[in-house]
Enzyme design. Structure first.
Site, PDB file in Angstrom:
ATOM      1  N   LYS A   1      18.680  73.864  36.171  1.00  0.00           N
ATOM      2  CA  LYS A   1      18.418  74.486  37.329  1.00  0.00           C
ATOM      3  C   LYS A   1      17.953  76.233  36.800  1.00  0.00           C
ATOM      4  CE  LYS A   1      20.268  72.771  40.716  1.00  0.00           C
ATOM      5  NZ  LYS A   1      21.599  72.404  41.285  1.00  0.00           N
TER       6      LYS A   1
ATOM      7  N   ARG B   1      26.250  77.514  41.951  1.00  0.00           N
ATOM      8  CA  ARG B   1      25.764  75.438  41.652  1.00  0.00           C
ATOM      9  C   ARG B   1      25.924  75.765  40.207  1.00  0.00           C
ATOM     10  NH1 ARG B   1      20.562  74.322  45.338  1.00  0.00           N
ATOM     11  NH2 ARG B   1      20.982  76.474  46.787  1.00  0.00           N
TER      12      ARG B   1
ATOM     13  N   GLY C   1      30.204  63.503  38.826  1.00  0.00           N
ATOM     14  CA  GLY C   1      31.070  63.740  39.250  1.00  0.00           C
ATOM     15  C   GLY C   1      31.388  65.246  38.840  1.00  0.00           C
TER      16      GLY C   1
ATOM     17  N   MET D   1      30.854  69.369  39.296  1.00  0.00           N
ATOM     18  CA  MET D   1      31.190  70.266  40.971  1.00  0.00           C
ATOM     19  C   MET D   1      29.954  70.807  40.967  1.00  0.00           C
ATOM     20  SD  MET D   1      32.841  73.931  41.854  1.00  0.00           S
ATOM     21  CE  MET D   1      32.100  74.736  42.025  1.00  0.00           C
TER      22      MET D   1
ATOM     23  N   ARG E   1      10.667  70.855  41.197  1.00  0.00           N
ATOM     24  CA  ARG E   1      11.138  69.719  39.690  1.00  0.00           C
ATOM     25  C   ARG E   1       9.351  68.359  39.817  1.00  0.00           C
ATOM     26  NH1 ARG E   1      15.969  67.224  43.361  1.00  0.00           N
ATOM     27  NH2 ARG E   1      14.024  66.821  45.414  1.00  0.00           N
TER      28      ARG E   1
ATOM     29  N   HIS F   1       9.792  25.260  35.615  1.00  0.00           N
ATOM     30  CA  HIS F   1       8.449  24.897  35.846  1.00  0.00           C
ATOM     31  C   HIS F   1       7.838  25.856  37.281  1.00  0.00           C
ATOM     32  CE1 HIS F   1       5.652  22.545  38.709  1.00  0.00           C
ATOM     33  NE2 HIS F   1       4.915  22.075  37.427  1.00  0.00           N
TER      34      HIS F   1
ATOM     35  N   ARG G   1      -1.784  26.470  26.675  1.00  0.00           N
ATOM     36  CA  ARG G   1      -0.613  25.668  26.632  1.00  0.00           C
ATOM     37  C   ARG G   1      -1.213  24.263  27.131  1.00  0.00           C
ATOM     38  NH1 ARG G   1       3.071  29.962  29.363  1.00  0.00           N
ATOM     39  NH2 ARG G   1       0.718  30.129  29.693  1.00  0.00           N
TER      40      ARG G   1
ATOM     41  N   ARG H   1      -2.736  25.622  21.701  1.00  0.00           N
ATOM     42  CA  ARG H   1      -1.371  25.331  20.766  1.00  0.00           C
ATOM     43  C   ARG H   1      -1.480  23.593  21.576  1.00  0.00           C
ATOM     44  NH1 ARG H   1       4.577  26.267  23.304  1.00  0.00           N
ATOM     45  NH2 ARG H   1       3.360  25.100  25.052  1.00  0.00           N
TER      46      ARG H   1
ATOM     47  N   SER I   1       1.407  33.318  15.363  1.00  0.00           N
ATOM     48  CA  SER I   1       1.850  33.418  16.559  1.00  0.00           C
ATOM     49  C   SER I   1       3.208  32.901  16.990  1.00  0.00           C
ATOM     50  CB  SER I   1       0.791  32.566  17.554  1.00  0.00           C
ATOM     51  OG  SER I   1       0.934  33.372  18.637  1.00  0.00           O
TER      52      SER I   1
ATOM     53  N   GLY J   1       6.335  32.790  18.973  1.00  0.00           N
ATOM     54  CA  GLY J   1       6.785  32.172  20.389  1.00  0.00           C
ATOM     55  C   GLY J   1       8.647  33.170  20.190  1.00  0.00           C
TER      56      GLY J   1
ATOM     57  N   ASN K   1       9.418  33.263  23.241  1.00  0.00           N
ATOM     58  CA  ASN K   1      10.465  32.838  23.760  1.00  0.00           C
ATOM     59  C   ASN K   1      11.091  32.039  23.231  1.00  0.00           C
ATOM     60  OD1 ASN K   1       9.281  33.772  26.060  1.00  0.00           O
ATOM     61  ND2 ASN K   1       8.214  32.483  26.414  1.00  0.00           N
TER      62      ASN K   1
ATOM     63  N   CYS L   1       2.799  35.221  21.825  1.00  0.00           N
ATOM     64  CA  CYS L   1       2.346  34.711  22.951  1.00  0.00           C
ATOM     65  C   CYS L   1       4.015  34.684  23.706  1.00  0.00           C
ATOM     66  CB  CYS L   1       1.616  33.704  22.306  1.00  0.00           C
ATOM     67  SG  CYS L   1       2.572  32.479  21.467  1.00  0.00           S
TER      68      CYS L   1
ATOM     69  N   TYR M   1      -2.214  41.342  17.775  1.00  0.00           N
ATOM     70  CA  TYR M   1      -2.427  41.129  19.362  1.00  0.00           C
ATOM     71  C   TYR M   1      -1.387  40.739  19.752  1.00  0.00           C
ATOM     72  CZ  TYR M   1      -2.659  36.098  18.781  1.00  0.00           C
ATOM     73  OH  TYR M   1      -2.012  35.381  18.087  1.00  0.00           O
TER      74      TYR M   1
END
Lengths: 882, 882
Positions: free
Chosen positions: A25, A95, A104, A106, A339, A455, A561, A617, A771, A773, A775, A839, A859
């Site tokens: 400030k 301030r 928290g 002042m 700001r 799904h 897929r 794939r 590639s 995967g 997941n 991927c 990629y």
């Protein structure tokens, strides 16, 4: 007294560079002062003074007190006001202002300097005695609470008592005399509770307030906050002492808030509101309705002009849209704060693009100004941020965007209702391949089971439809055609809205903002492309997705897929025949039926990509995924047994045996991926034929040669890859020879198991691309089954911060990312031509994309709607790392 | 002619060192000759000659032919015989002899040198005309087939025709005239088929035979074999040309086979058999019953003495028990072959121990002579290797040893039948915790489902009972009380035998050899302990196992699985109440019941280990493992629904809801391990209390302080460990404070997830030990669910050599092992005191133990019956690597 250091900076002396000393400030106020802007004068007592305060046993050293006194004297002269004066009193605000704002501490004390004398001066000056005494009453209360630590309720109870006594409905009904009476009572409270008289000496008020600010740096809440956020406890806070200005000194006074540009649309035009003869609190309190800032030019034309000028200076100085608080005291404009303004996604994009065009910032800056999520938001319909909504449940945010429609519990009905032009939200336990037409017809999907990879979630994301999944608070009663959640019952046909970005389920239809890829957004993304090093591809399993992704700028397909092609309602029966076939002939028959269907799919996809790379794939999931659910089948067979329906029973019993036989304890780690390809080679052979037939057809008929990449999933061992590579090459070469076509293609593998990462140097000798995967790699690396984890413990793990980020959302750098990096490095060491990409769903998530950039992948690939996000994130990663 | 090289070595010139040149057989004959032992003289044509043969277009160079001729002349002089002589003919054998013996190569031609003349000489010399002409007939046939490539059936058909013609039942009924007639016919066959006359010139016979041996080096079968076994194609084979000796020249002649020690028991006493006036083939053909070698001393005392002397020389020379072929020709002993003798497990152990005691070998050699599996074999009852068995099915070898008994299909019945003193084999689909009493009562277990980690397998291994699991060819009909496999039906009560070491299921009861840990075995293991660096601990979940393992030399417990304590039939109901509890009170009630039970278990285990380290793993499996099976429950509920039994239905429906709710897609990667510990802390707290109560009781009452190690399972992230470490310490410290006891204990973690390996450097900062759970680590690293993989694809993967070794049996060095090594190194880098061990089943497998030694782990832990195996394997790893 001692010390060479400077502990007190007037706003004229400070600047933004001194932020560590002056806090946020103080530095801001100094910066504005330095720009020659009208800021009420004041000083900042530095963060080092705060540390000194602690070193000297929680007391402000004498020389600092004296310094403050000296400045005050100077200020009185400059302002021609006197601290504590009964005619023309100098009033101050105090301030806190740390480097990082935190809860928290002042915050603010206003109107410091009021006492039994100066309150009269204020009354005189404002001509509003009631206002003056109300200020004084509030000051005592505020000072009592925050500086002298008197419990707040002591004051408010007295206020309430008085109001009841005099029959006042609200504070404004209290007269000057009431207020004077209250002031006496408040002083007594201070005396009793804090065991000191309320200080009448303004200087004493000031020093005590400054010490209170410093003291609050180490209050319990602040310490906990700093611990939790790894903030250094030695930073300290600064204190700002500033001259009060008043916007309520008549009709040549006022107060307001302006944005330099429209924070909602991004339009480059001053935006905001103001009130004449009012204080900042009046806008917040909402007692009077503020006016549009555009009318300010009629009210106070000169001040308006000055305001426009000042805001332009600030925007240019900060090179960003500013959110500015101002007060006008008797025709004199004062700036109290500036700001960087918060903005909507749409505005963020427009502002960044415009500012770069205007030359205010460069393109790199513009790209960093837009958050990747902003780009996705504008691609989806969103719930209007202004709308009042009634959230009745929360599930997993499975596919972004908002959808509203009538609740319908079955896919067939959803299709029918939608055909009549009604908007529908399909609500079910979970969806299966047989429900696709329902999902297609619906605006969005809500399921009570299943996770982010269920799904419904996968299909919805692919279609760009909003979905909320695994919302297990909702109990569907299919017979009664209703669902309940807590006390709420929603019948079929009632309207709900789902927010796929937050997982919220909302009663009724709510206002939405429509999706649009604006010109500015396109411009930003074009700039992004010129910076990014990562190629951005898409995950697409059909022509529609491929076309959409192409429109969004995908440079190829990173994951097609093939099993999703098996899942359409008209195909599942053929796939089931394939799986249940009892002779080679039956099996071949089913495969022969599937081949032209798959071939047709590939043709559409390849055609959309116009020769760009497409990674296909081969079949990945365990075959039992295409068969009926075991429990349901057991139930059916048991019923048939009891009823004694022999013929149907025998048929179902046979099916049940097969399903039981194929059932797996952990299908995620079971008979799937290349394991299927090796043990049941006919399926992969059919798929490879379909891929190459489609590619050769496109090449011969349209002259478009697809950059084919055939991907073998779930490899854990080089031998698996080699065996399949040989089979694929054989089929491909034969087909190409038949049409006498030269077609370059690559054979590579999905790296989705830790063992593949650890043996990447071996696999890379034979594979042309990797590639990741991520997941599945995340599932095996963490030992988290995503479906189970998200329903059972991951949510709580995240809430308790056992793990900081959902590793299925953001790539886990410490574990999974380390494996990705290791595999990439060791793979490239033996095969420098190795093409490496990702991927998994992480391919569309900005932090993960930054990691992919860092690992120097070639990629990322993500769902069509994430492609623009990924393009921007990839550019940001490059800019931030160069 | 050319070349300085030596291509022909007489047996006097060769030695074992020249094996690459002489091949195994040639080198062996030379070595014996060099030792001064009586070997019929001969030469070896080297492997280099073989290569030369190929270099010169598949012909033996002239200078080698001449060399052979020269040696032959010399031999004729020395032997006082003449090649092709009609009075005293020199006869030779020609045998191949590569460095590594391999199939497909031409092996042996005997009686070379016979022709129309020398056959008469042989008749004269042996006094047996029929024998001489039969030899000639056989020689033409053998030479025709293997050298001249005439198809075998051409000869055998002629022989059969003749036998039919003259009414001969077998070859021995043929007269000399018949044989002469046959010889003419055979010669005609050679003429017609090979288009050459059968060579009468013995030298031509010899050279052609030598060339045929070299030619066979590159026949198709040999090439395929070498390709498959990575044997260099350039090694070549040698050819051995050796003088024939005859054991059938009267009663001062004979032939026999001896072992220098008893190959079945290991007893240090000549063992074997012989026949007087016989040839080697007569022993093999079994026409006459051979005599025990001990009676040889009565028949030919001088020769016997010489034989004893010679065999001792050979054993001392080779420092191992030898298997020796000998022939006595007219009182003259000849050695035809010596090789290291095959032996039983029992003999291997006794021989190694005895030889070391005798000073023949040192202890290191003795330890390397015994295979680790030998040690396990002598711990379990085995099927007598001599027994004739009818294998009806083969499942997974789930727990070693053999068991025979009546087939019983239920645990209750098994218990009852066993109480009547009958031996029982429990046969079921799979076992559950409720069947434990049946397993306990049975001799062994046969299941048709489930893999190596199924309940039945784990429980049986723990109890040391044989088990065959996942034998899915067997179909059980519980109603008919029988099982069928193919055409065989076995009714309840019929006897079968199972071989848990091979997975075989055998009809009837077969002969077995009893288990015994001999003195020699104990001695070997004691020596092993003095060499090994790895500590060997055991996996034990109860006092009985702990006691057994202690007896077998376990140095502590590396894995005590607390969930196995939940699985006893009397405990499962309490655990189910715990899981199904709907109030905190109910839950506390169940926990309060479990605590003393667990405490009692720990007391027994700790007491058995007498202060040695005990690693207790807190609850690991998902809770639904303790609930009924979902499918079965669905079936039950559906039946109840149809029948309309309301009260029972409501109860079961409630249970079904809970089971469905807790059901997981991939429980292996689900809500288990430390995830349970964090989200349901009461269970771990109870377990920790039970552990420390047991330990403090033992310490205060018996003065025995257990080296406690509390292990947190399935950690993937440091935070998980820290949260639980704190909770454990709190409970432990409080309990120790209550009894005012100082007890050192460690808190560590099971490393069983790839992410734990990748972040081991973080975890090691807070953990005091790592124990690699390589079963689960293998599952997640490979993405193989063990239960599914073993039933669905792993078997075929191994058969096709897609992967070379079952990674659940032998630690996979390339992937899982690499992770173990990485985690160990990075963990020790931050915490040099880190104790590191392995507690997966690999801990008892020799190759894996060698890897653990190489990774410098501190200990391995395995099931009680593997402890001796591990002790030996650990010693071998040390010896081989130093």
């Amino acid at each position: 007294m001692c010390s060479e250091k400077k502990y007190i900076y007037s706003f004229e002396e400070g600047s933004l560079d001194l932020k560590p000393l002056l806090g946020g400030k103080g530095a801001g106020l100094s910066e504005m002062t330095g720009l020659g802007l009208p800021v009420p004068p004041g000083v900042t007592v530095t963060t080092e003074a705060c540390n000194l305060y602690y070193e000297t046993g929680e007391e402000l050293p004498q020389f600092i007190k004296e310094g403050i006194q000296d400045y005050l004297t100077e200020l009185e002269e400059n302002m021609d006001k006197k601290f504590g004066d009964d005619a023309n009193p100098l009033l101050l605000s105090v301030r806190s202002g740390a480097i990082i704002s935190m809860p928290g501490m002042m915050d603010t004390i206003l109107n410091l300097g009021l006492n039994d004398q100066s309150v009269k001066g204020l009354a005189k000056e404002t001509g509003d005695e009631r206002f003056a005494y109300d200020c004084y009453r509030r000051f005592i209360q505020m000072f009592g609470e925050v500086v002298l630590k008197v419990e707040a309720y002591k004051f408010s109870r007295k206020l309430d008592d008085l109001k009841e006594e005099v029959g006042a409905d609200n504070d404004l009904d209290l007269t000057v005399d009431h207020l004077k009476e209250l002031i006496d009572k408040f002083k007594r409270i201070v005396k009793e509770e804090a065991e000191v008289s309320f200080p009448q000496d303004p200087m004493e008020q000031l020093i005590t307030a400054v010490e209170a600010v410093f003291g609050s740096w180490n209050n319990k809440r602040a310490i906990i906050y700093r611990d939790a956020h790894d903030i250094d406890h030695d930073l300290g806070t600064a204190v700002n002492i500033q001259t009060m200005v008043f916007g309520n000194m008549g009709n040549d006074s006022g107060t307001g808030v302006v944005f330099t540009r429209n924070p909602s649309t991004g339009e480059n035009k001053l935006y905001g509101e103001y009130l004449l003869n009012a204080q900042g609190e009046d806008i917040v309190a909402g007692i009077r309705t503020p006016e549009d800032i555009q009318t300010f030019k009629d009210s106070l034309p000169e001040v308006y002009e000055q305001l426009v000028e000042v805001t332009q200076i600030l925007e240019e100085h900060y090179q960003d849209m500013q959110d500015i608080e101002f007060t006008v005291e008797k025709g004199q404009l004062y700036l109290l704060q500036t700001r960087t303004g918060k903005r909507t996604a749409k505005a963020a994009i427009k502002i960044a693009a415009d500012m770069a065009e205007e030359g205010l910032i460069d393109r790199e800056q513009a790209l960093l100004r837009v958050e990747p999520e902003h780009v996705e938001k504008v691609l989806h319909r969103q719930i209007d941020p202004e709308a009042e909504i009634e959230v009745i449940a929360k599930g997993l945010p499975a596919s972004p965007g908002a959808a509203a429609g009538k609740v319908i519990f079955s896919a067939d009905k959803a299709e029918k209702v939608a055909e009549n032009g009604e908007k529908v939200v399909l609500v079910s336990l979970e969806t299966t391949p047989e429900d696709i037409h329902g999902v297609l017809a619906a605006e969005g999907v809500l399921t009570t089971r299943g996770g982010m990879t269920s799904h419904a979630a996968v299909v919805a994301r692919g279609m760009g439809k909003p979905a909320v999944c695994g919302c297990d608070l909702i109990k569907i009663d299919f017979e009664a055609k209703e669902f309940t959640v807590g006390d709420t019952t929603v019948e079929e046909g009632e309207r709900i809205t789902i927010n796929g970005g937050t997982g919220e389920v909302i009663l009724g239809k709510v206002e939405m903002t429509e999706a649009k890829l604006s010109e500015e957004c396109k411009r930003i993304l074009k700039w992004a492309d010129s910076y990014k090093e990562l190629q951005v591809r898409t995950n697409a399993d059909n022509g529609t997705d491929a076309s959409k992704a192409f429109e969004f700028g995908a440079e190829g397909i990173g994951l097609c897929r093939t099993e999703h092609m098996f899942m359409a309602a008209d195909r599942v029966p053929i796939v089931q025949r394939l799986i249940l076939s009892e002779s080679a002939q039956e099996k071949q028959g089913a495969l022969a039926e599937l081949e032209p269907i798959q071939c047709q799919d590939f043709e559409e996809i390849f055609a959309e990509m116009e020769g760009r790379p497409v990674t296909v794939r081969l079949l990945d999931p365990p075959l039992h995924e295409f068969l009926p659910n075991l429990s349901e089948l057991v139930e059916e067979v048991t019923k048939l047994r009891v009823k004694g329906e022999q013929e149907e029973l025998r048929k179902k019993e046979k099916l049940l045996r097969k399903v039981k036989n194929m059932d797996e304890s952990n299908p995620m780690l079971g008979f799937r991926g290349c394991r299927l390809g090796i043990l049941i080679p006919e399926i992969y052979e059919m798929q490879v034929r379909a891929i190459f037939k489609a590619a050769t057809k496109l090449a011969t008929e349209e002259g478009v040669k697809t950059e084919l990449e055939v991907m073998i999933p779930l490899v854990s061992e080089l031998n698996e890859f080699e065996i399949l590579r040989e089979k694929i090459e054989k089929v491909a070469e034969q087909l190409l020879a038949e049409v006498d076509l030269e077609l370059d293609y690559k054979i590579g593998t999905m790296i989705e198991l830790p063992r593949a990462c650890m043996t990447a140097d071996q696999i890379a000798e034979k594979a042309e691309f990797f590639s990741f995967g991520t997941n599945d790699l995340t599932q095996t690396t963490f030992g988290f089954s995503r479906d189970d984890a998200e329903g059972k413990f991951l949510h709580e793990y995240l809430e308790r911060e056992v793990i900081k980020e959902n590793p299925f959302v953001t790539l886990d750098a410490a574990g999974v990312g380390k494996l990705v990096n290791l595999a990439t490095e060791s793979g490239r060491q033996v095969n420098s031509d190795l093409k490496v990409g990702i991927c998994g769903e992480h391919g569309g998530e900005p932090k993960s994309i930054a990691l992919c950039h860092q690992y120097e992948l070639d990629y990322v690939s993500c769902s069509p709607y994430r492609v623009p996000v990924a393009r921007l994130a990839a550019a940001q990663a490059k800019i931030r790392n160069s």
